[in-house]
Design a protein around this motif. Structure first.
Motif, PDB file in Angstrom:
ATOM      1  N   ARG A 310      23.370 -26.908 -28.781  1.00  0.00           N
ATOM      2  CA  ARG A 310      23.139 -28.342 -28.575  1.00  0.00           C
ATOM      3  C   ARG A 310      21.737 -28.617 -28.046  1.00  0.00           C
ATOM      4  NH1 ARG A 310      26.935 -32.583 -29.867  1.00  0.00           N
ATOM      5  NH2 ARG A 310      28.750 -31.399 -30.572  1.00  0.00           N
ATOM      6  N   LEU A 311      21.297 -27.804 -27.068  1.00  0.00           N
ATOM      7  CA  LEU A 311      19.998 -28.060 -26.442  1.00  0.00           C
ATOM      8  C   LEU A 311      18.834 -27.697 -27.362  1.00  0.00           C
ATOM      9  CD1 LEU A 311      20.621 -26.911 -22.750  1.00  0.00           C
ATOM     10  CD2 LEU A 311      20.494 -29.240 -23.637  1.00  0.00           C
ATOM     11  N   THR A 312      19.141 -27.036 -28.460  1.00  0.00           N
ATOM     12  CA  THR A 312      18.077 -26.725 -29.412  1.00  0.00           C
ATOM     13  C   THR A 312      18.321 -27.482 -30.712  1.00  0.00           C
ATOM     14  OG1 THR A 312      19.299 -24.747 -30.033  1.00  0.00           O
ATOM     15  CG2 THR A 312      17.517 -24.456 -28.456  1.00  0.00           C
ATOM     16  N   GLY A 313      19.029 -28.601 -30.592  1.00  0.00           N
ATOM     17  CA  GLY A 313      19.137 -29.508 -31.739  1.00  0.00           C
ATOM     18  C   GLY A 313      20.358 -29.300 -32.612  1.00  0.00           C
ATOM     19  N   GLY A 314      21.253 -28.367 -32.255  1.00  0.00           N
ATOM     20  CA  GLY A 314      22.427 -28.109 -33.089  1.00  0.00           C
ATOM     21  C   GLY A 314      23.566 -29.065 -32.814  1.00  0.00           C
ATOM     22  N   GLU A 315      24.668 -28.833 -33.515  1.00  0.00           N
ATOM     23  CA  GLU A 315      25.789 -29.765 -33.461  1.00  0.00           C
ATOM     24  C   GLU A 315      27.109 -29.069 -33.133  1.00  0.00           C
ATOM     25  OE1 GLU A 315      25.944 -33.314 -34.502  1.00  0.00           O
ATOM     26  OE2 GLU A 315      23.853 -33.046 -33.863  1.00  0.00           O
ATOM     27  N   SER A 316      27.085 -27.808 -32.653  1.00  0.00           N
ATOM     28  CA  SER A 316      28.371 -27.115 -32.501  1.00  0.00           C
ATOM     29  C   SER A 316      29.237 -27.738 -31.415  1.00  0.00           C
ATOM     30  CB  SER A 316      28.224 -25.633 -32.181  1.00  0.00           C
ATOM     31  OG  SER A 316      26.945 -25.248 -31.973  1.00  0.00           O
ATOM     32  N   SER A 317      30.525 -27.483 -31.532  1.00  0.00           N
ATOM     33  CA  SER A 317      31.477 -27.971 -30.533  1.00  0.00           C
ATOM     34  C   SER A 317      32.390 -26.836 -30.121  1.00  0.00           C
ATOM     35  CB  SER A 317      32.356 -29.065 -31.122  1.00  0.00           C
ATOM     36  OG  SER A 317      31.561 -30.085 -31.628  1.00  0.00           O
TER      37      SER A 317
END
Ligand code: SRM
Ligand SMILES: Cc1cc2nc3c(=O)[nH]c(=O)nc-3n(C[C@H](O)[C@H](O)[C@H](O)COP(=O)(O)OP(=O)(O)OC[C@H]3O[C@@H](n4cnc5c(N)ncnc54)[C@H](O)[C@@H]3O)c2cc1C
Ligand code: SF4
Ligand code: FES
Lengths: 843, 112
Positions: A310-317
């Protein structure tokens, strides 16, 4: 411009997060500051207990090399975050520093819950969470050993996973543990009643007293010890108390800052790990995610990866997590996985309770009996690895056959689908591992670990990794033999910590099949090292190699050699005469050995007792030439006679030989003592070499003649005799406990070195500086050995039962083997060999 | 094996045999290695090690390989299947197998 990320806590998850950032943040968008309350950087808390087995602190370290070398990565130890200023976006630390952040990650973990029992604050009461806790427990146990008469006792409050681990630790520290559990069974969260009952039975056999369905009412100080009263009225005299009654998320910092907290604690985060403040995130055991707080490391790692993404622009959950566990508690296997307690509506259970081999297995199936939902295994968890990845998948076989003792059902790792998770700590699939093996040409488990991270968490998937390697055509194994997957050192630990006393028990609980000429002698040696019973007693006799079985070395014609001990090579004329007479009367070939003693060869089995009766009467004893044991301590004449000698090498060599005689070890041990630096005893080519100096002795270790000669390394310089002997005691005991089968000290010392550790320095740290805190234990073990040593041959002669096996034929005990004959060569007998039959061809 | 024409020689009591350990027996000048396994199966094979010629098989370590009950020669450790006599490390070699039984607690051997 760089943005600043502050991480609170450098536990397993916090560290994993930093490493995930290192991998993903290629643009170096973030500068990272980590603050840790502990004085040590992140270490493997899951393997915490192995610290008591002697694993050095360095091996528990989990921080990747160079992680904090980069300019924009900083780790501050011993500095905790005391408060968060959300509007100013700063944190204040215990050292009074105020640090600004653009994003704040809370990875503060959990703290052990201590129930409000009167007396729980007494010195002597501990929790079990950090290395500092373990150091404190060890120190208290050692104090108790020093001051308490009789058996020391410890109580563990809590019979869950960690409580049983703590009980094992107390046992390793030489205490009798009591476990008190409020619920009606042990491990209430993992196993059901059936499993709990069997677990209790197995654990009680191992000297742990279990009190379930009760609680601790009070702990009082009582004449230097403690007295605990349980709700059921039981009173326990104790030296140490360990609370292990569950953990609570460390959410105080977040509470004080007004962040949302879960109903039962934990910092509430969404599936991206974000708290109720957009700039603050929480991961690991302190987080409440999807309404749940996880007390295991694997879900924490998943959160770390999700957040780094998330902090590097991703979208994982974060979706949900595997909460399977497998433990080996005091040598008892327990595993639970998936929906172990059958909470899914309509779930079916298939149970197999096997009172014969003391195992219990349960599978939980979906209501239509087609899908595996979970299970519990107690006593024999060998099926765990192949069952766990099948959770949520169609059953590959009839459920009963899957948990039946002989396996069946074809559920080896080969049968797993490619997307099944093999390593659940790091969520690595079978396919990912197989691809890594073939694409990168991996040939061992270490390579798989560094390439895929699989196997670097709890370690329970390592056997599967081996299978996958083997399936890919790579031959690897440090398994002892087809009957045991463990190495000798691992089996040694199992026997030592579980108190197992027979081979049958060992193979039933930890191996398979009936054993062979590899594992039986190994087990015999381990039992002999630990128990000191006579090696020919009971079942132990059946494990011995023919040499140990007849306490003599077999020769090529089926006769045996007789080698009495001649400590340091010193022998009186009278004894020499007796040896000559015995050899003459029994027609034995006589030779001076390379070990400064005399070998009488050519004795038939039925002659051995009569020969030894004469020798024992004359004051000789076994020389253990047949055993993996101390052979000789070779000596020069030393200062008594030699004009150059500076110390009395003969007296020391005799003292050493008598001290260590009879000790059973992974391979033979030889020693030498020279009276000066001219080194006439060739001490530097021995496992243990001592060379006299003007001021005392120099000690060398790890030397070897034989197959691959190696000079011994200098370990100590100019020490007095007491220090010398104490160090040799520890060297031998440490070797006995940790070396592999048939590993001489030379290669063992070499094996102690690795990429970032010098083996000799490590050895010195352990046995001279006591870096593992095991020295007292090693000393005690050696003292025990010297106290219980008795001559094996004298004991055989005194016992008709043991003597009865020294016969040529069961139906003709005194008839000499007709195939044995001798001719004369240089005035002595020499064996006439019978040629083998022309080899029969089968069918 | 058929009982017809088999001549049995009693050699010892069953209790004399320690499970998982062998003894040698001499029947009409023939040396046999006699074993009682953990589950009380009895086996008799030739006592001569076919690789060295020495009569030592009875002194080997008993065990299993896969499902087969085995003994390992004490000299160079080749493993033999106790039921068939076949050497599992070199299937072209084997030791003879002899009939054995226990009757009324007495172990009996036959030369076949
Ligand atoms: C009798 C003796 C030769 C002699 O006549 O001098 C001897 C005889 C055997 N040696 Fe040795 N070794 C003898 C001194 C040595 C020495 C010299 C020494 O001890 O100073 C060495 C080299 C030093 C060393 O061990 O580092 C030696 C290196 C070996 C080795 C190779 C060990 C290695 O680590 O590579 C073996 C093979 C093994 O143990 O696996 C071996 C094995 C054997 C065995 C046990 C082989 C066997 O399984 O049958 C021999 C039978 C002994 C017996 O009594 O039937 N023997 N052997 C010596 C007995 C010494 C004693 O009094 O106990
Ligand atoms: C004996 C034992 C055995 C275990 N066995 C298993 C197992 O078999 N399998 C499994 O999955 N899990 C096991 N666990 C649990 C596992 O260790 C944890 O799940 C894991 O360590 C959680 O990692 P974490 O980073 O969230 O918390 P932690 O590892 O607890 O790290 C949190 C760190 O933050 C520090 N900290 C807290 N507050 C602050 C602050 N305000 N400022 C600075 N620093 C702070 C703490 O001191 C600590 O060092 C075991 C735990 C123990 C104790
Ligand atoms: S080592 Fe030194 S003291 Fe010993 S015999 Fe040789 S020269 Fe003499
Ligand atoms: S499952 Fe724990 S390390 Fe792989």
């Amino acid at each position: 411009m760089k943005r600043h990320l502050v991480v609170v806590g450098n536990g397993m998850v916090g560290q994993r997060f930093v490493e995930a950032m290192r991998e993903r943040d290629d643009e170096h968008y973030w500068a990272i500051t980590v603050l840790s309350e502990e004085s040590r950087r992140a270490y493997d808390r899951v393997a915490l207990s192995s610290y008591f087995d002697g694993t050095p602190v360095e091996e528990l370290d989990v921080v990747a090399d160079g992680c904090y070398d980069a300019e924009h990565y900083a780790l501050h130890l011993d500095e905790s975050v005391d408060s968060i200023d959300r509007s100013g976006r700063t944190v204040t630390t215990s050292r009074g520093r105020v640090i600004g952040f653009d994003a704040l990650v809370l990875a503060t973990g959990s703290y052990p819950f201590v129930p409000p029992v009167p007396g729980s604050e007494l010195p002597g009461c501990f929790v079990y969470r950090t290395l500092d806790d373990l150091d404190a427990i060890r120190a208290a146990a050692e104090d108790a050993v020093a001051s308490t008469r009789g058996r020391r006792a410890g109580m563990v409050v809590g019979g869950g996973l960690l409580g049983l681990e703590a009980a094992r630790a107390l046992r390793l520290l030489g205490m009798s543990p009591h476990v008190v559990e409020l619920a009606p069974r042990l491990m209430p969260l993992q196993v059901d009643d059936g499993g709990g009952a069997l677990l209790r039975e197995l654990i009680e056999k191992l000297d742990v007293t279990v009190h379930v369905g009760t609680s601790v009412k009070a702990i009082e100080r009582d004449r230097g010890r403690m007295l605990a009263t349980l709700a059921d009225g039981t009173e326990l005299d104790l030296d140490v108390v360990v609370f292990s009654a569950g953990v609570r998320p460390r959410d105080q910092l977040a509470r004080d800052a007004g962040l949302d907290i879960g109903a039962r604690g934990g910092i509430v985060v969404d599936d991206a790990c974000r708290t109720s403040d957009q700039a603050i995130w929480a991961i690991g055991e302190c987080a409440c995610i999807g309404g749940r707080v996880y007390g295991l490391v694997a879900p924490g790692y998943t959160m770390a990866e999700v957040l780094a993404d998330r902090l590097t622009g991703g979208e994982s959950s974060f979706i949900s997590a595997d909460t399977s566990t497998k433990l080996k508690l005091l040598g008892v296997d327990v595993a639970s996985f998936g929906d172990a307690l059958a909470m899914t509506p309509g779930a079916l259970e298939v149970t197999l309770n096997n009172p014969v081999d003391h195992s219990y297995a349960k599978l939980v199936l979906s209501d239509d009996a087609t899908t595996l939902l979970g299970g519990v295994l107690v006593g024999d968890a060998s099926k765990y690895l192949s069952l766990r990845p099948l959770v949520g998948r169609p059953l590959p076989a009839d459920p009963v056959s899957m948990i039946a003792p002989s396996g069946g059902g074809g559920i080896g790792v080969g049968a797993l689908p490619g997307d099944a998770q093999v390593c659940s700590c790091h969520a690595v699939t079978k396919e990912a591992i197989c691809t890594a093996i073939t694409r990168n040409g991996l040939t061992d488990v270490a390579a798989i670990k560094s390439c895929t991270k699989a196997g670097t968490g709890c370690g329970s998937c390592v056997p599967l990794l081996k299978t996958l390697l083997a399936d890919s055509g790579v031959a690897v194994s440090n398994a002892l033999c087809e009957h045991f997957d463990q190495t000798r050192a691992q089996l040694f630990d199992v026997v030592r910590s579980s108190g197992i006393a027979t081979f049958t028990q060992l193979i039933q609980m930890h191996g398979r099949g009936r054993g062979c000429d590899t594992c039986k002698p190994v087990c015999a040696s381990i039992l002999a090292s630990l128990e000191h019973g006579h090696i020919l007693d009971g079942e132990q006799a059946t494990l011995q190699d023919t040499n140990d079985h007849f306490l003599a070395n077999i020769q090529k014609n089926g006769t045996y050699s007789v080698v009495p001990r001649i400590a340091a090579g010193e022998v009186t004329p009278e004894k020499l005469i007796i040896l000559g007479e015995v050899a003459r009367d029994f027609g034995l070939y006589t030779k001076i050995t390379g070990g400064q003693r005399i070998d009488l060869l050519g004795a038939r089995v039925e002659q051995l007792p009569a020969i030894w009766r004469r020798l024992v009467e004359a004051g000789f004893e076994s020389g253990h030439a047949y055993g993996k044991a101390l052979r000789t301590v070779k000596s020069c004449v030393g200062s008594t006679w030699c004009r150059y000698g500076v110390q009395d090498s003969v007296s020391l060599a005799i003292e050493l030989e008598l001290r260590y005689r009879g000790i059973r070890s992974p391979h033979k041990i030889k020693a030498g003592v020279s009276g000066c630096a001219r080194e006439c005893a060739e001490a530097q080519s021995k496992d243990i070499g001592v060379i006299a100096t003007e001021n005392g002795w120099n000690l060398y270790v790890g030397g070897n003649g034989g197959f691959r000669p190696r000079h011994a390394d200098l370990l100590l310089t100019d020490v007095d005799t007491v220090t010398l002997i104490r160090t040799i005691d520890r060297f031998i005991m440490f070797y006995v406990r940790t070396a592999d089968r048939l590993q001489r000290t030379a290669s063992w010392v070499e094996s102690l070195s690795d990429r970032d550790r010098d083996g000799l320095a490590y050895l010195r740290a352990v046995i001279v500086d006591d870096s593992l805190g095991i020295a007292a234990d090693l000393d005690a073990a050696m003292n025990h050995h010297t106290e219980v040593y008795r001559d094996e041959w004298a004991e055989v002669l005194a016992d008709p039962e043991r003597l009865s096996r020294f016969v040529s034929f069961v139906n003709a005990p005194d008839t000499p083997d007709p195939s044995i004959s001798f001719r004369s060569e240089r005035g002595q007998p020499s064996p006439v060999l019978v040629s083998p039959p022309t080899l029969e061809v089968v069918r | 094996m058929s009982a017809v024409g088999v001549e049995w020689t009693p050699v010892c009591r069953l209790d004399d045999l320690q499970p998982e350990r062998g003894v040698a027996a001499l029947v009409d000048g023939v040396q046999m290695a006699v074993f009682r396994t953990f589950n009380d199966e009895l086996h008799a094979v030739g006592n001569q090690d076919p690789f060295t010629g020495a009569f030592v098989i009875s002194r080997g370590i008993v065990g299993s390989r896969g499902d087969a009950a085995t003994v390992a020669s004490p000299l160079h450790k080749q493993v033999f299947d106790l039921a068939t006599g076949v050497c599992l490390d070199d299937e072209s070699v084997r030791v003879p197998v002899y009939p054995i039984r226990a009757r009324d607690g007495v172990v009996e051997l036959a030369l076949r």
